[in-house]
Write a protein that holds these residues in place. Structure first.
Motif, PDB file in Angstrom:
ATOM      1  N   ILE A   1      51.712  41.865  10.754  1.00 37.77           N
ATOM      2  CA  ILE A   1      52.015  40.710  10.080  1.00 37.77           C
ATOM      3  C   ILE A   1      52.568  41.030   8.305  1.00 37.77           C
ATOM      4  O   ILE A   1      52.707  39.706   7.722  1.00 37.77           O
ATOM      5  CB  ILE A   1      50.504  39.666  10.070  1.00 37.77           C
ATOM      6  CG1 ILE A   1      50.348  38.755  11.199  1.00 37.77           C
ATOM      7  CG2 ILE A   1      50.403  38.956   9.737  1.00 37.77           C
ATOM      8  CD1 ILE A   1      48.813  38.958  11.741  1.00 37.77           C
TER       9      ILE A   1
ATOM     10  N   LYS B   1      55.216  39.042   6.707  1.00 38.19           N
ATOM     11  CA  LYS B   1      55.138  38.208   4.941  1.00 38.19           C
ATOM     12  C   LYS B   1      56.141  38.567   3.711  1.00 38.19           C
ATOM     13  O   LYS B   1      56.462  38.329   2.647  1.00 38.19           O
ATOM     14  CB  LYS B   1      54.029  37.647   4.565  1.00 38.19           C
ATOM     15  CG  LYS B   1      52.357  36.778   5.262  1.00 38.19           C
ATOM     16  CD  LYS B   1      51.179  37.262   4.911  1.00 38.19           C
ATOM     17  CE  LYS B   1      50.334  36.236   5.518  1.00 38.19           C
ATOM     18  NZ  LYS B   1      49.307  36.259   5.580  1.00 38.19           N
TER      19      LYS B   1
ATOM     20  N   SER C   1      57.819  33.685   8.772  1.00 40.63           N
ATOM     21  CA  SER C   1      56.689  33.030   9.849  1.00 40.63           C
ATOM     22  C   SER C   1      55.483  34.187  10.548  1.00 40.63           C
ATOM     23  O   SER C   1      56.532  35.066  11.916  1.00 40.63           O
ATOM     24  CB  SER C   1      57.010  32.276  10.659  1.00 40.63           C
ATOM     25  OG  SER C   1      55.845  32.029  11.093  1.00 40.63           O
TER      26      SER C   1
ATOM     27  N   GLU D   1      52.343  32.826  11.943  1.00 42.83           N
ATOM     28  CA  GLU D   1      51.039  31.908  12.059  1.00 42.83           C
ATOM     29  C   GLU D   1      50.854  32.044  13.424  1.00 42.83           C
ATOM     30  O   GLU D   1      50.110  32.561  13.688  1.00 42.83           O
ATOM     31  CB  GLU D   1      51.920  30.007  11.969  1.00 42.83           C
ATOM     32  CG  GLU D   1      51.281  29.392  12.016  1.00 42.83           C
ATOM     33  CD  GLU D   1      49.809  30.492  11.109  1.00 42.83           C
ATOM     34  OE1 GLU D   1      48.822  29.020  11.324  1.00 42.83           O
ATOM     35  OE2 GLU D   1      50.508  30.312   9.698  1.00 42.83           O
ATOM     36  N   GLU D   2      51.520  32.356  14.524  1.00 44.95           N
ATOM     37  CA  GLU D   2      50.837  32.565  15.835  1.00 44.95           C
ATOM     38  C   GLU D   2      50.743  33.893  16.292  1.00 44.95           C
ATOM     39  O   GLU D   2      49.443  34.338  16.858  1.00 44.95           O
ATOM     40  CB  GLU D   2      52.880  32.399  17.002  1.00 44.95           C
ATOM     41  CG  GLU D   2      53.402  31.693  16.763  1.00 44.95           C
ATOM     42  CD  GLU D   2      54.184  31.491  17.879  1.00 44.95           C
ATOM     43  OE1 GLU D   2      54.109  32.645  19.185  1.00 44.95           O
ATOM     44  OE2 GLU D   2      55.006  30.254  18.168  1.00 44.95           O
ATOM     45  N   GLN D   3      51.097  34.884  15.770  1.00 47.83           N
ATOM     46  CA  GLN D   3      49.774  36.427  15.086  1.00 47.83           C
ATOM     47  C   GLN D   3      48.913  36.438  14.817  1.00 47.83           C
ATOM     48  O   GLN D   3      47.785  36.174  15.242  1.00 47.83           O
ATOM     49  CB  GLN D   3      50.922  37.358  14.797  1.00 47.83           C
ATOM     50  CG  GLN D   3      52.059  37.624  15.518  1.00 47.83           C
ATOM     51  CD  GLN D   3      52.967  38.493  14.681  1.00 47.83           C
ATOM     52  OE1 GLN D   3      53.694  38.004  13.499  1.00 47.83           O
ATOM     53  NE2 GLN D   3      53.205  39.973  14.896  1.00 47.83           N
ATOM     54  N   ILE D   4      48.808  35.770  13.629  1.00 44.31           N
ATOM     55  CA  ILE D   4      47.692  34.479  12.711  1.00 44.31           C
ATOM     56  C   ILE D   4      46.612  34.410  13.902  1.00 44.31           C
ATOM     57  O   ILE D   4      45.915  34.978  13.350  1.00 44.31           O
ATOM     58  CB  ILE D   4      47.924  34.330  11.572  1.00 44.31           C
ATOM     59  CG1 ILE D   4      49.271  35.627  10.691  1.00 44.31           C
ATOM     60  CG2 ILE D   4      46.853  33.972  10.865  1.00 44.31           C
ATOM     61  CD1 ILE D   4      48.942  34.531   9.598  1.00 44.31           C
ATOM     62  N   VAL D   5      47.285  33.465  14.795  1.00 46.53           N
ATOM     63  CA  VAL D   5      45.773  32.418  15.002  1.00 46.53           C
ATOM     64  C   VAL D   5      45.108  33.283  16.455  1.00 46.53           C
ATOM     65  O   VAL D   5      44.578  33.235  16.440  1.00 46.53           O
ATOM     66  CB  VAL D   5      47.010  31.327  15.822  1.00 46.53           C
ATOM     67  CG1 VAL D   5      46.112  30.288  16.803  1.00 46.53           C
ATOM     68  CG2 VAL D   5      47.083  29.833  14.888  1.00 46.53           C
TER      69      VAL D   5
ATOM     70  N   ARG E   1      43.076  36.331  14.581  1.00 40.26           N
ATOM     71  CA  ARG E   1      41.413  35.293  14.634  1.00 40.26           C
ATOM     72  C   ARG E   1      40.627  35.074  16.288  1.00 40.26           C
ATOM     73  O   ARG E   1      38.995  35.041  15.553  1.00 40.26           O
ATOM     74  CB  ARG E   1      41.945  32.992  13.943  1.00 40.26           C
ATOM     75  CG  ARG E   1      42.377  33.513  12.826  1.00 40.26           C
ATOM     76  CD  ARG E   1      42.525  31.613  12.654  1.00 40.26           C
ATOM     77  NE  ARG E   1      42.964  32.161  11.299  1.00 40.26           N
ATOM     78  CZ  ARG E   1      43.846  30.840  10.659  1.00 40.26           C
ATOM     79  NH1 ARG E   1      43.758  29.564  11.538  1.00 40.26           N
ATOM     80  NH2 ARG E   1      44.058  30.993   9.660  1.00 40.26           N
TER      81      ARG E   1
END
Length: 425
Positions: A59, A63, A68, A70-74, A77
């Motif tokens: 990630i 950055k 992007s 975003e999918e990995q960040i979700v 979580r």
């Protein structure tokens, strides 16, 4: 605490030897099943954490490259929540494993007698010949009360049963006995210590009194502070959570402390006299040794206790306790029992035990071996001696027909040359 890794590798050996101490196979099976869960959860949690770290790095790289993530960040979580749940499960399982393991006694040395109780104990040797009286010997409580040096009735009025007032020469005799013991142990290389008389629950856990034997002690200030049942507790915890420099080993400590015991389960036993009290003085010996030296040090400790008896001229014998009669933390125990004429039998006056690494593992006391690897020390403890029982033995073995008591020669320097205890006003 037992070595879990060694138990996993030698399950049947642990079951066989611990069975001689009353441990059922199911207790070991249940412990190992929980331990297996613990290890599986640990691996699962570590794998997830490793995966999280790898993705977190990806990630960060994304950055930096303006991509992007975003999918990995979700997804991370969700992984974070899974890790949290696993950690909670792991903590609960570890608590169960630790509690179950803490209630198992030490592994008995394979050479000691196997049996359910004291009837299986084995006599090693006798020292001294019991005196032949030409009159009926009296019990020590009668001798002490008749001489006016022990007062059980007034102690019961003040504190209850199993307490005593030592008066006049009684108090001086008790003081002479323990000063003599401390001086003798100092000659044998023991460092005298004056330890705290109140200890934390962790210290009681370290020596094996907690959690299993909480009903046998006196607790103060809630549950965290306990009056010492023996100086073994503070002395053995002296190096708690430390690495002892190898060149210091072996370490010898001795201490005089009062010992406080509720005597739970002893109703009807030794209700008179000085044998089984709620409060009594005891001189304790404690050793920290390398594993390869501990059994030689046990024999030396037993001789150190016997030396006190011999210099006082008290007949005694030494026995090795059976698996069923031995204390919770001990791997081998030698008891010294002194001859008590009024009972026409030997009674325990000292117990010398090798606990091997059992206590050190609970208290995390280590040293570095010749290869620099951390190892657990072996701890030993022994009474050197129980002072009240020694006074009782002196009164009975040195009593005279006229009710007086001859002072053992070894104690006379501690009593300003007094040779005979006579009735006090």
């Amino acid at each position: 605490m037992l070595d879990m890794k060694d138990m996993r590798n030698n399950v049947e050996e642990y079951k066989r030897r611990l069975a001689t101490r009353g441990v059922e196979e199911k207790e070991i099976d249940d412990l190992l099943a929980e331990d297996k869960k613990r290890r599986e959860l640990l691996v699962e949690a570590e794998n997830l954490k490793k995966h999280r770290n790898e993705v977190s790095e990806a990630i960060a790289n994304a950055k930096r490259n303006g991509e992007s993530a975003e999918e990995q960040i979700v997804a991370m979580r969700e992984v974070g929540e899974q890790i949290k749940q696993l950690d909670e499960k792991l903590a609960a399982v570890e608590e169960r494993v630790n509690d179950m393991a803490a209630r198992l006694p030490n592994m008995p040395n394979p050479t000691i007698p196997v049996g359910p109780d004291e009837d299986a104990n084995v006599e090693l040797y006798k020292v001294g010949t019991p005196r032949k009286f030409d009159f009926e010997p009296k019990a020590h409580w009668d001798i002490g009360e008749d001489l006016g040096i022990l007062d059980f009735d007034r102690a019961a009025k003040v504190s209850g049963a199993r307490f005593v007032f030592y008066k006049g020469l009684g108090a001086k005799l008790e003081r002479a006995v323990y000063n003599f013991m401390l001086d003798e142990h100092a000659k044998e290389g023991y460092t005298e210590v004056l330890p705290p008389y109140i200890v934390k629950a962790k210290a009681m856990f370290g020596t094996g009194q907690f959690p299993k034997f909480k009903d046998q002690v006196y607790q103060v200030n809630g549950e965290d502070m306990t009056l010492v049942p023996t100086a073994e507790v503070p002395l053995t915890n002296y190096y708690r959570e430390e690495v002892i420099p190898t060149e210091k080993l072996p370490v010898y400590f001795t201490a005089l402390t009062p010992s406080f015991r509720s005597e739970a389960g002893s109703a009807g036993r030794d209700t008179r006299g000085l044998i089984r009290m709620h409060q009594f003085n005891k001189v304790e010996m404690v050793k920290y040794t390398k594993p390869e030296d501990s059994y030689a040090e046990l024999e030396k400790m037993t001789k150190n206790a016997g030396n006190i008896m011999e210099k006082l001229g008290l007949p005694y014998h030494v026995i090795t306790l059976s698996t069923g009669d031995m204390g919770f933390s001990a791997a081998m125990t030698h008891d010294l029992e002194v001859w008590m004429p009024a009972q026409d039998t030997y009674r325990e006056i000292s117990s010398c035990s090798n606990c091997e690494a059992f206590q050190a593992r609970r208290a995390r006391i280590q040293y570095r071996d010749e290869n620099g690897k951390l190892q657990y020390v072996h701890t030993l403890n022994g009474s050197g001696l129980a002072v009240g029982r020694t006074v009782a033995a002196i009164l009975e073995n040195y009593q005279n027909e006229d009710g007086t008591v001859t002072v053992p020669e070894a104690l006379r320097p501690y009593l300003h040359g007094l040779e005979v205890i006579t009735k006090q006003d």
